[in-house]
Scaffold this motif. Structure first.
Motif, mmCIF file in Angstrom:
data_model
loop_
_atom_site.group_PDB
_atom_site.id
_atom_site.type_symbol
_atom_site.label_atom_id
_atom_site.label_comp_id
_atom_site.label_asym_id
_atom_site.label_seq_id
_atom_site.Cartn_x
_atom_site.Cartn_y
_atom_site.Cartn_z
ATOM 1 N N CYS A 1 0.858 -1.179 0.000
ATOM 2 C CA CYS A 1 0.000 0.000 0.000
ATOM 3 C C CYS A 1 0.899 1.235 0.000
ATOM 4 N N ILE A 2 0.332 2.389 -0.263
ATOM 5 C CA ILE A 2 1.095 3.624 -0.125
ATOM 6 C C ILE A 2 0.394 4.533 0.880
ATOM 7 N N ASP A 3 1.051 5.607 1.256
ATOM 8 C CA ASP A 3 0.532 6.540 2.256
ATOM 9 C C ASP A 3 0.246 7.870 1.574
ATOM 10 N N SER A 4 -1.031 8.240 1.465
ATOM 11 C CA SER A 4 -1.436 9.469 0.769
ATOM 12 C C SER A 4 -2.312 10.306 1.696
ATOM 13 N N PRO A 5 -1.720 10.925 2.730
ATOM 14 C CA PRO A 5 -2.529 11.664 3.707
ATOM 15 C C PRO A 5 -3.312 12.815 3.102
ATOM 16 N N ASP A 6 -2.784 13.458 2.062
ATOM 17 C CA ASP A 6 -3.517 14.570 1.455
ATOM 18 C C ASP A 6 -4.811 14.082 0.798
ATOM 19 N N LEU A 7 -4.751 12.919 0.186
ATOM 20 C CA LEU A 7 -5.950 12.353 -0.425
ATOM 21 C C LEU A 7 -6.961 11.965 0.646
ATOM 22 N N ILE A 8 -6.500 11.315 1.701
ATOM 23 C CA ILE A 8 -7.401 10.883 2.770
ATOM 24 C C ILE A 8 -8.040 12.087 3.454
ATOM 25 N N LYS A 9 -7.277 13.145 3.623
ATOM 26 C CA LYS A 9 -7.828 14.384 4.184
ATOM 27 C C LYS A 9 -8.911 14.935 3.270
ATOM 28 N N LEU A 10 -8.660 14.899 1.964
ATOM 29 C CA LEU A 10 -9.655 15.365 0.997
ATOM 30 C C LEU A 10 -10.943 14.564 1.106
ATOM 31 N N PHE A 11 -10.829 13.259 1.217
ATOM 32 C CA PHE A 11 -12.021 12.428 1.345
ATOM 33 C C PHE A 11 -12.863 12.853 2.544
ATOM 34 N N GLY A 12 -12.194 13.267 3.624
ATOM 35 C CA GLY A 12 -12.909 13.654 4.832
ATOM 36 C C GLY A 12 -13.758 14.903 4.671
ATOM 37 N N GLU A 13 -13.533 15.658 3.602
ATOM 38 C CA GLU A 13 -14.283 16.894 3.371
ATOM 39 C C GLU A 13 -15.617 16.653 2.682
ATOM 40 N N TYR A 14 -15.862 15.432 2.222
ATOM 41 C CA TYR A 14 -17.065 15.155 1.433
ATOM 42 C C TYR A 14 -17.864 14.034 2.092
ATOM 43 N N LYS A 15 -18.944 14.424 2.727
ATOM 44 C CA LYS A 15 -19.694 13.495 3.559
ATOM 45 C C LYS A 15 -20.535 12.513 2.748
ATOM 46 N N ASN A 16 -20.707 12.746 1.462
ATOM 47 C CA ASN A 16 -21.507 11.792 0.682
ATOM 48 C C ASN A 16 -20.659 10.675 0.086
ATOM 49 N N ILE A 17 -19.346 10.643 0.397
ATOM 50 C CA ILE A 17 -18.542 9.471 0.031
ATOM 51 C C ILE A 17 -18.972 8.329 0.933
ATOM 52 N N LYS A 18 -19.483 7.252 0.347
ATOM 53 C CA LYS A 18 -19.980 6.135 1.138
ATOM 54 C C LYS A 18 -18.979 4.998 1.265
ATOM 55 N N ALA A 19 -18.081 4.844 0.283
ATOM 56 C CA ALA A 19 -17.098 3.763 0.357
ATOM 57 C C ALA A 19 -16.025 3.987 -0.696
ATOM 58 N N VAL A 20 -14.828 3.475 -0.394
ATOM 59 C CA VAL A 20 -13.709 3.444 -1.336
ATOM 60 C C VAL A 20 -13.367 1.979 -1.566
ATOM 61 N N PHE A 21 -13.151 1.611 -2.833
ATOM 62 C CA PHE A 21 -12.899 0.220 -3.194
ATOM 63 C C PHE A 21 -11.490 0.069 -3.736
ATOM 64 N N HIS A 22 -10.770 -0.932 -3.227
ATOM 65 C CA HIS A 22 -9.400 -1.202 -3.654
ATOM 66 C C HIS A 22 -9.252 -2.630 -4.155
ATOM 67 N N GLY A 23 -8.329 -2.811 -5.093
ATOM 68 C CA GLY A 23 -7.850 -4.128 -5.480
ATOM 69 C C GLY A 23 -6.437 -4.291 -4.946
ATOM 70 N N HIS A 24 -5.553 -4.898 -5.759
ATOM 71 C CA HIS A 24 -4.112 -4.913 -5.522
ATOM 72 C C HIS A 24 -3.662 -5.926 -4.472
ATOM 73 N N ILE A 25 -4.337 -5.972 -3.328
ATOM 74 C CA ILE A 25 -3.926 -6.865 -2.243
ATOM 75 C C ILE A 25 -4.784 -8.130 -2.326
#
Length: 272
Positions: free
Chosen positions: A188-212
């Motif tokens: 995995c990688i560490d993207s705190p700026d992206l995660i912070k951005l996600f926190g600004e939008y309350k209608n985000i219900k889920a994030v989906f990942h593959g890779h692992i």
């Protein structure tokens, strides 16, 4: 009469976990089938063309089971969330031809093994590496997390912010990124700026990942669910090769589970 546990076992749901903490009876599960307003499928990591794997059979199996599922339950769309093929750019048209056998509209994201240029990707798939669409008052955002070199990347932050702003008009937003952006496990990688951005939008219900390939469950981070769907191809990961189903109910709660690939497992209910 069968009790709740016996009933859930019959449905393949004996390992169910419900995030909301609510009681979820067998009767309410059956009733919920008529309350779904949006249903989609997520599958990842087919690795078409990987040496020493039965990649054709793996793809045929996935496509067969998804199509059979969609014959019984209406599916609005599918997402194949990265690592569609395995490194060799000449495989791209071949995997496109294979996935076109899906009978449900489908969308794709680029994974780290999808090592082609942005232009070739768009030429074949008829969609850019960063893509979005809306359906039934829901926004779907498919972000790019790699490049022709196979590097692990954070999706374009300016593009993501722009898409999230547009998505505010929708009831829910669902985000698909192949490479996980929180360092839960190796690769995995560490993207705190992206995660912070996600926190600004309350209608985000889920994030989906593959890779692992070994992860097929849910991880919570800052109150947001991150969902994994293991793999349907490749040479490592969970013992089964399956796909995830997501159902948005009329009350806006979300029910999600894995198909392994014929039995429902790992049920999760996400509250409104």
């Amino acid at each position: 009469m069968k009790n709740r546990r016996d009933f859930l076992k019959t449905l393949g749901l004996s390992g169910a976990v419900f995030l909301s903490g609510e009681a979820f009876s067998a009767d309410s599960f059956v009733a919920s089938r008529s309350k779904v307003k949006l249903r989609f499928i997520v599958a990842s990591d087919g690795h078409y063309g990987q040496p020493k794997t039965e990649f054709d059979t793996m793809h045929d199996t996935l496509i067969g089971h998804v199509n059979k599922f969609a014959e019984k339950e209406k599916v609005d769309f599918c997402v194949i969330n990265g690592d569609l093929f395995h490194d060799d750019p000449s495989l791209l048209p071949q995997v496109k031809q294979k996935l076109d056998q899906l009978k449900t509209p489908y969308y794709v994201t680029r994974g780290n093994h999808d090592r082609v240029s942005d232009n070739l990707w768009e030429e074949v798939w008829k969609m850019p590496v960063n893509h979005s669409f809306t359906t039934k008052n829901h926004a779907v955002i498919l972000g790019n997390t790699s490049n022709i070199k196979g590097e692990y990347l954070m999706p374009d932050l300016n593009w993501m912010r722009s898409e999230l702003e547009k998505a505010k008009a929708q009831k829910n937003t669902f985000i698909f990124l192949h490479v996980p952006q929180v360092p839960w496990v190796e690769h995995c990688i560490d993207s705190p700026d992206l995660i912070k951005l996600f926190g600004e939008y309350k209608n985000i219900k889920a994030v989906f990942h593959g890779h692992i390939h070994s992860l097929d469950g849910l991880k919570m981070h800052n109150g947001l669910p991150y969902l994994f769907d293991a793999h349907f191809g490749g040479n490592w990961g969970t013992e089964y090769r399956g796909f995830r189903v997501v159902e948005v109910m009329k009350d806006n709660s979300i029910l999600t589970y894995m198909m392994n690939p014929t039995v429902r497992i790992l049920e999760e209910k996400i509250s409104v």
